[in-house]
Write an enzyme that holds these catalytic residues in place. Structure first.
Site, PDB file in Angstrom:
ATOM      1  N   SER A   4      37.686  37.022  36.626  1.00 55.35           N
ATOM      2  CA  SER A   4      36.768  38.132  36.377  1.00 55.35           C
ATOM      3  C   SER A   4      35.379  37.603  35.995  1.00 55.35           C
ATOM      4  O   SER A   4      34.765  36.867  36.766  1.00 55.35           O
ATOM      5  CB  SER A   4      37.347  39.063  35.306  1.00 55.35           C
ATOM      6  OG  SER A   4      36.642  40.262  35.238  1.00 55.35           O
ATOM      7  N   ASP A   8      42.767  46.344  42.790  1.00 56.70           N
ATOM      8  CA  ASP A   8      41.977  46.021  41.599  1.00 56.70           C
ATOM      9  C   ASP A   8      41.036  47.180  41.277  1.00 56.70           C
ATOM     10  O   ASP A   8      40.127  47.476  42.037  1.00 56.70           O
ATOM     11  CB  ASP A   8      41.185  44.738  41.841  1.00 56.70           C
ATOM     12  CG  ASP A   8      40.586  44.158  40.570  1.00 56.70           C
ATOM     13  OD1 ASP A   8      40.169  44.949  39.694  1.00 56.70           O
ATOM     14  OD2 ASP A   8      40.501  42.924  40.464  1.00 56.70           O
ATOM     15  N   HIS A  47      43.900  43.962  38.515  1.00 55.42           N
ATOM     16  CA  HIS A  47      42.992  42.950  37.979  1.00 55.42           C
ATOM     17  C   HIS A  47      43.748  41.852  37.233  1.00 55.42           C
ATOM     18  O   HIS A  47      43.332  40.704  37.231  1.00 55.42           O
ATOM     19  CB  HIS A  47      41.986  43.628  37.049  1.00 55.42           C
ATOM     20  CG  HIS A  47      40.713  42.868  36.847  1.00 55.42           C
ATOM     21  ND1 HIS A  47      39.911  42.457  37.888  1.00 55.42           N
ATOM     22  CD2 HIS A  47      40.091  42.445  35.708  1.00 55.42           C
ATOM     23  CE1 HIS A  47      38.857  41.822  37.410  1.00 55.42           C
ATOM     24  NE2 HIS A  47      38.945  41.791  36.092  1.00 55.42           N
TER      25      HIS A  47
END
Length: 272
Positions: free
Chosen positions: A95, A223, A252
């Protein structure tokens, strides 16, 4: 737990496990080194040295008032790598950690880096501009920040199941979801806001085009935090020779829900 000091005097915490070729794990926004608990034993058991950083404002690191811009965070990563004199590194960023890895490469080069894995990375550029119509309007970023400042626990609670895409059958216990939320809420409120904002505004497109080391891009098709059309697929188009793997049922939190596959894919990158 060991610490080192950055150029502005901030003390950052890190962890080391195992010996051998180094893998540096860079955590997600609002999460700390603890997020990698399903990766570290896998790689230590296979003879690798795992190094994990708590970025400023996160985990056990200092909580300064500033330094949450993308360049400073990339320089913090560089300071850790230089502090330990790491070479031939595999960099793994999740991320916002993936964005920091990309900025590290753009600012500090590839001399110490052998390969890179971008996992659910918020790349290449989140903000909508005239030359980036795929991005999100700035008002979306600021609306989230307003929610953080009003009721952070509620914001995380509303997104907890979607983070792991449990609606697609990913088996994540309520206790594990609760643990993730508690880890996020341990991050300083200022870091939560400022890292989010600076990540949203950071343009990595030029730097991604310049990467020459072997690169793995992994993203979940489901996601909700970093929609794949905006992030993973576009990143794969920019990195020369990058290997792209998309997990159809992945949200995610691939490091939990798809840990066996993710670990194997990273291992293949290292051995490749």
């Amino acid at each position: 737990m060991p610490y080192f000091e950055t150029a502005d005097g901030t003390r950052l915490a890190y962890e080391e496990y195992g010996t051998g070729a180094p893998i540096v794990f860079v955590a997600s926004w609002a999460l700390s080194a603890d997020m990698w608990e399903y990766q570290v034993p896998f790689f230590v058991d296979r003879g690798y040295r795992c190094v994990l950083l708590d970025r400023r404002g996160h985990g056990r690191s200092d909580r300064p008032s500033g330094g949450y811009d993308m360049d400073t965070r990339a320089d913090d990563l560089a300071a850790l790598i230089e502090h330990l004199d790491l070479r031939e590194i595999t960099l793994v960023g999740h991320s916002a950690g993936g964005a920091e890895v990309a900025r590290y490469l753009a600012r500090h080069g590839e001399e110490r880096v052998a390969r890179v894995a971008f996992v659910s990375a918020v790349l290449p550029f989140l903000k909508r501009t005239d030359d980036n119509p795929e991005g999100a309007p700035e008002v979306v970023c600021e609306a989230s920040i307003a929610q953080f400042q009003s009721d952070r626990p509620s914001w995380f609670a509303q997104r907890a199941q979607g983070f792991y895409a449990t609606h697609l059958g990913n088996d994540v216990s309520p206790a594990l979801v609760d643990l993730t939320m508690r880890q996020c809420l341990e991050t300083s409120p200022r870091a939560t806001t400022e890292v989010w904002r600076s990540t949203f505004h950071a343009d990595h497109r030029e730097g991604l085009r310049a990467i020459t080391v072997p690169t793995l891009i992994v993203h979940g098709a489901a996601d909700q935090s970093a929609p794949v059309d905006m992030t993973g697929r576009r990143t794969a188009q920019l990195v020369p020779g990058g290997v792209y793997k998309e997990y159809p049922t992945g949200g995610h939190g691939l490091f939990v829900t798809h840990r066996e596959r993710l670990n194997a894919d990273i291992l293949d990158l290292i051995k490749g």
